[in-house]
Design an enzyme around this catalytic site. Structure first.
Site, PDB file in Angstrom:
ATOM      1  NE  ARG A 212      -3.712  -2.439   0.932  1.00 53.83           N
ATOM      2  CZ  ARG A 212      -4.808  -2.637   1.676  1.00 53.83           C
ATOM      3  NH1 ARG A 212      -5.337  -1.644   2.348  1.00 53.83           N
ATOM      4  NH2 ARG A 212      -5.367  -3.829   1.711  1.00 53.83           N
ATOM      5  CD  GLU A 214      -1.979   2.967   3.850  1.00 51.41           C
ATOM      6  OE1 GLU A 214      -2.429   4.129   3.960  1.00 51.41           O
ATOM      7  OE2 GLU A 214      -2.684   1.942   3.884  1.00 51.41           O
ATOM      8  NE  ARG A 220      -4.817   2.815  12.067  1.00 52.21           N
ATOM      9  CZ  ARG A 220      -4.906   4.138  11.954  1.00 52.21           C
ATOM     10  NH1 ARG A 220      -4.102   4.928  12.640  1.00 52.21           N
ATOM     11  NH2 ARG A 220      -5.808   4.677  11.154  1.00 52.21           N
ATOM     12  CG  HIS A 221      -1.491   3.097   7.980  1.00 49.48           C
ATOM     13  ND1 HIS A 221      -2.102   4.015   8.799  1.00 49.48           N
ATOM     14  CD2 HIS A 221      -2.481   2.418   7.347  1.00 49.48           C
ATOM     15  CE1 HIS A 221      -3.420   3.896   8.669  1.00 49.48           C
ATOM     16  NE2 HIS A 221      -3.672   2.933   7.800  1.00 49.48           N
ATOM     17  CD  GLU A 357      -9.758  -1.829   9.233  1.00 52.07           C
ATOM     18  OE1 GLU A 357     -10.195  -0.664   9.179  1.00 52.07           O
ATOM     19  OE2 GLU A 357      -9.432  -2.492   8.227  1.00 52.07           O
ATOM     20  CB  SER A 360     -11.736  -4.972   6.214  1.00 59.85           C
ATOM     21  OG  SER A 360     -11.675  -3.768   6.910  1.00 59.85           O
ATOM     22  NE  ARG A 408      -3.141  -1.837  10.788  1.00 59.65           N
ATOM     23  CZ  ARG A 408      -4.030  -1.061  10.190  1.00 59.65           C
ATOM     24  NH1 ARG A 408      -5.307  -1.170  10.506  1.00 59.65           N
ATOM     25  NH2 ARG A 408      -3.651  -0.163   9.309  1.00 59.65           N
TER      26      ARG A 408
HETATM   27  P1  ATP Z   1      -6.924   1.291   7.732  1.00 62.57           P
HETATM   28  O1  ATP Z   1      -8.292   1.944   7.615  1.00 62.57           O
HETATM   29  O2  ATP Z   1      -6.562   0.942   9.139  1.00 62.57           O
HETATM   30  O3  ATP Z   1      -5.869   2.015   6.999  1.00 62.57           O
HETATM   31  P2  ATP Z   1      -7.868  -0.361   5.616  1.00 62.57           P
HETATM   32  O4  ATP Z   1      -9.333  -0.438   5.920  1.00 62.57           O
HETATM   33  O5  ATP Z   1      -7.396   0.589   4.578  1.00 62.57           O
HETATM   34  O6  ATP Z   1      -7.047  -0.107   6.986  1.00 62.57           O
HETATM   35  P3  ATP Z   1      -8.095  -2.955   4.416  1.00 62.57           P
HETATM   36  O7  ATP Z   1      -8.055  -2.608   2.987  1.00 62.57           O
HETATM   37  O8  ATP Z   1      -9.404  -3.218   5.047  1.00 62.57           O
HETATM   38  O9  ATP Z   1      -7.321  -1.808   5.237  1.00 62.57           O
HETATM   39  O10 ATP Z   1      -7.054  -4.163   4.651  1.00 62.57           O
HETATM   40  C1  ATP Z   1      -7.325  -5.295   5.476  1.00 62.57           C
HETATM   41  C2  ATP Z   1      -6.405  -5.323   6.682  1.00 62.57           C
HETATM   42  O11 ATP Z   1      -5.043  -5.193   6.286  1.00 62.57           O
HETATM   43  C3  ATP Z   1      -6.618  -4.178   7.660  1.00 62.57           C
HETATM   44  O12 ATP Z   1      -7.666  -4.435   8.547  1.00 62.57           O
HETATM   45  C4  ATP Z   1      -5.268  -4.128   8.361  1.00 62.57           C
HETATM   46  O13 ATP Z   1      -5.183  -5.107   9.371  1.00 62.57           O
HETATM   47  C5  ATP Z   1      -4.300  -4.490   7.270  1.00 62.57           C
HETATM   48  N1  ATP Z   1      -3.696  -3.291   6.672  1.00 62.57           N
HETATM   49  C6  ATP Z   1      -4.223  -2.485   5.733  1.00 62.57           C
HETATM   50  N2  ATP Z   1      -3.401  -1.501   5.385  1.00 62.57           N
HETATM   51  C7  ATP Z   1      -2.282  -1.669   6.142  1.00 62.57           C
HETATM   52  C8  ATP Z   1      -1.033  -0.979   6.233  1.00 62.57           C
HETATM   53  N3  ATP Z   1      -0.770   0.079   5.483  1.00 62.57           N
HETATM   54  N4  ATP Z   1      -0.112  -1.442   7.103  1.00 62.57           N
HETATM   55  C9  ATP Z   1      -0.361  -2.534   7.847  1.00 62.57           C
HETATM   56  N5  ATP Z   1      -1.506  -3.232   7.811  1.00 62.57           N
HETATM   57  C10 ATP Z   1      -2.463  -2.810   6.963  1.00 62.57           C
HETATM   58 MG    MG Z   2     -10.515  -1.987   6.322  1.00 63.92          MG
END
Ligand code: ATP
Ligand code: MG
Length: 434
Positions: A212, A214, A220-221, A357, A360, A408
């Site tokens: 990602r 990000e 947490r990211h 979170e 999902s 996480r």
């Molecule tokens: P957040 O809102 O916390 O950024 P997200 O809803 O964008 O997460 P999802 O697309 O739902 O993330 O991804 C499923 C799972 O993958 C998340 O619940 C989380 O545990 C993990 N995850 C997502 N993005 C990241 C990241 N950048 N770093 C670490 N773990 C991640």
């Molecule tokens: Mg999510």
């Protein structure tokens, strides 16, 4: 003849042994000197009464630099001064690798080192038992996860990480040049695991990297994490998926508590295993809870980091560390999630652990026409996803699944302050090396 021993297996029953490891510390007390050797499992004391040891051997061992790698051969003596109950009186040693001075950071010094320094020198940082323990637990987590998946009839699969289109929104896609064509690093195995549901494999899971881009710098990211994804067919509702996740996480947490005792002790942690089933809150209920706590959000708003945290505090006060937040507004959720017809909500859920979170998931839209309609509604061109939608055109069972951020889960379980603590070599906005 000496036998090779490590600090886990050495005992008073041994007579002559060879040990191999890093020189953790040297203490010279005049008439007697000690060299502490560290290996994977712990430390062993080498004791040298000056009068009883050949001068060159004494000199050689006491002038080693800290963190040098050696092999030492000697006699085992019982000792009530050491944790192992034994010590070694050396007769010879071999220096495999001499550590330069000064060290980039200490291994046993009780000074706080900045996280950046630690990550820049991760090979050194990982020599600390309490840092290694995190990764031993992560490895154990995988072992338990595989057990849980196998016993529930899931097949382990591997899907491509270089892909032509993303599933989780364009803003976090890493773009690549693929022989002159645009390509991306996979944000999740979403499209592939759903396509596999049309094959009859029924229950599949994957543990692999997810990427990602990000742009937020948070604890947490990261830009590369390990995603644990599952997908299952023939579900009646998203509750079937939620129960499956509960079974799996319960197996993992109980297993870590039981089989990870040693590592948990090194970290000074205990695992509290939340009882199943986990409480289910709907998104709408969360809005009400937040409102009562003084945080006003409009229906349809993202709960946000602060909202999630506040829900976490409210649930903690009720003794709940793990809970579901279900039925998010469909507008908030990706195209592949099934809408709750006649409402603005969807058959989706997040699993939150201590206010954050960790997963999902939801029931997927398996009906071809509805799926295409939903893609258009989200501003996507279904034609550029035809490799995916084709799998829905020719017979697709109802199905649902999840993505769990493995780090996480681990970080929340151990109450670690930053996701980077659970990644050997983290990747983020500013870090691409080591
Ligand atoms: P957040 O809102 O916390 O950024 P997200 O809803 O964008 O997460 P999802 O697309 O739902 O993330 O991804 C499923 C799972 O993958 C998340 O619940 C989380 O545990 C993990 N995850 C997502 N993005 C990241 C990241 N950048 N770093 C670490 N773990 C991640
Ligand atoms: Mg999510």
């Amino acid at each position: 003849m000496s036998v090779l021993r490590d600090s886990k297996t050495i005992s008073a029953a041994d007579t002559a042994v060879t040990i191999k490891g890093w020189v953790q510390d040297i203490r010279n007390l005049g008439g007697i000197s000690f060299v502490i050797i560290r290996d994977r499992y712990g430390t062993i004391q080498v004791t040298m009464p000056k009068k009883k040891i050949a001068p060159e051997l004494f000199e050689g061992l006491t002038t080693l630099s800290r963190e040098s790698v050696v092999s030492i051969t000697g006699d085992v003596k019982t000792s009530d001064q050491t944790e192992l109950g034994v010590e070694i009186i050396p007769s010879s040693f071999e220096l495999y690798s001499n550590a330069a001075v000064p060290l980039p950071m200490g291994v046993i010094d009780k000074v706080n080192v900045e996280m950046d320094t630690r990550l820049n020198n991760r090979f050194m940082d990982l020599r600390k038992p309490e840092i290694r323990a995190i990764f031993e637990l992560k490895s154990l987590m995988l072992e338990l996860l595989n057990e849980a998946m196998t016993s529930n009839g899931f097949l382990q699969v591997f899907t491509p990480k270089v892909v032509a289109s993303g599933a989780e929104g364009g803003s976090t896609l890493f773009k690549l040049d693929y022989f002159g064509r645009p390509a991306y690093l996979a944000q999740s195995p979403q499209l592939y695991k759903q396509m596999l549901m049309s094959t009859g494999l029924d229950r599949i899971y994957e543990v692999g990297p997810a990427f990602r881009a990000e742009h937020s710098n948070t604890n947490r990211h990261v830009t590369e994490f390990i995603s644990f994804d599952g997908e299952m067919s023939w579900i009646s509702s998203q509750s079937d998926v939620m129960s499956m996740i509960e079974k799996i996480i319960d197996h993992i947490l109980n297993g870590l508590k039981e089989k990870g005792k040693k590592q948990l002790a090194v970290l000074g942690k205990d695992v509290n295993v939340p009882s199943v089933p986990y409480p289910v809150l709907t998104y709408s209920e969360c809005l009400k809870m937040l409102s009562s706590a003084g945080m006003e959000l409009k229906d349809g708003d993202d709960l946000g980091t602060e909202g999630e945290k506040l829900i976490g505090d409210i649930m903690a006060a009720k003794g709940q560390e793990m809970y579901w937040i279900a039925e998010y507004p469909e507008l908030e959720k990706p195209f592949y999630i099934m809408e709750k017809d006649g409402t603005p909500y969807s058959f989706s859920f997040d699993l939150d652990y201590k206010g954050q979170e960790i997963s999902s998931g939801g029931q997927r839209e398996h009906r071809y026409d509805k799926l295409v309609e939903r893609m258009k509604k989200k501003g996507l061109d279904p034609e550029s996803f035809d490799f995916y939608t084709d799998a829905f055109k020719y017979g697709m069972p109802p199905h649902g699944g999840w993505g769990i951020g493995l780090e996480r889960l681990l970080v929340k379980m151990l109450d670690l302050p930053n996701i980077r603590e659970a990644i050997l070599f983290p990747r983020d906005l500013s870090r691409l090396s080591p």
